[in-house]
Design a protein around this motif. Sequence first.
Motif, short mmCIF file in Angstrom:
data_model
loop_
_atom_site.label_atom_id
_atom_site.label_comp_id
_atom_site.label_asym_id
_atom_site.label_seq_id
_atom_site.Cartn_x
_atom_site.Cartn_y
_atom_site.Cartn_z
N ASP A 164 1.01 -1.26 -0.14
CA ASP A 164 0.09 -0.15 0.12
C ASP A 164 0.92 1.08 -0.18
N PRO A 219 0.57 -7.33 -11.06
CA PRO A 219 -0.54 -6.64 -11.65
C PRO A 219 -1.28 -5.66 -10.65
N ILE A 220 -1.54 -6.05 -9.43
CA ILE A 220 -2.03 -5.44 -8.23
C ILE A 220 -1.55 -4.15 -7.94
N ALA A 221 0.00 -4.43 -7.84
CA ALA A 221 0.70 -3.32 -7.16
C ALA A 221 0.80 -2.56 -8.27
N LYS A 222 0.97 -2.89 -9.64
CA LYS A 222 1.08 -1.87 -10.81
C LYS A 222 0.03 -1.08 -10.80
N LYS A 223 -1.31 -1.56 -10.57
CA LYS A 223 -2.55 -0.76 -10.48
C LYS A 223 -2.51 0.20 -9.51
N LEU A 224 -2.08 -0.50 -8.19
CA LEU A 224 -2.05 0.79 -7.18
C LEU A 224 -1.09 1.75 -7.31
N GLU A 275 -2.69 4.20 -9.87
CA GLU A 275 -3.80 4.98 -9.28
C GLU A 275 -3.32 5.93 -8.06
N GLU A 313 1.07 -10.40 -3.06
CA GLU A 313 -0.25 -10.91 -3.60
C GLU A 313 -0.79 -12.10 -3.33
#
Length: 150
Positions: free
Chosen positions: A3, A98-103, A106, A150
């Motif tokens: 985060d 992918p989730i970290a890239k998105k965070l 954003e 993740e």
Amino acid sequence: MFDIPDRDGPAPRTRGPIPHGQLNQIAPTTLQEELWQRMRSLAGVYLAPTHVPYPEARAIHLAPEFGTGPDDAFIKHSREFAHLHPQQDGSLHLTLPPIAKKLVTEAGWGVPHPIQNTQLVYGPRDREEIEVVWRVVLESYSYARGRHSE
């Protein structure tokens, strides 16, 4: 769980796709060098030329016995997982899950590369920002090591 806080202010201008980099809000040289020293001191990391067409970039690679992450945790099927652009740019590219890239996108800390599977992360403008960018680098390192959150 990975985060990060939102980045203050407008996003810097970028260029690309080749080379893909940052055009304004350039990180102070002292912070770029501190970030580089941290990057190169990670366990299992070795220095070698980058595998992207930006020869002035300084790249870190991960020895096979340390890097057991998936293929997309490395740049262009190499052992490279991150590189820092030259001082006139100060941003870096790295791989992220992918989730970290998105965070990261954003929260305003960077943008995905338009044609490669990497994330452009803006260079740190101050002491607080270097700590956030360092957390992103550590997430990339964990991904390459096969230990991401993740």
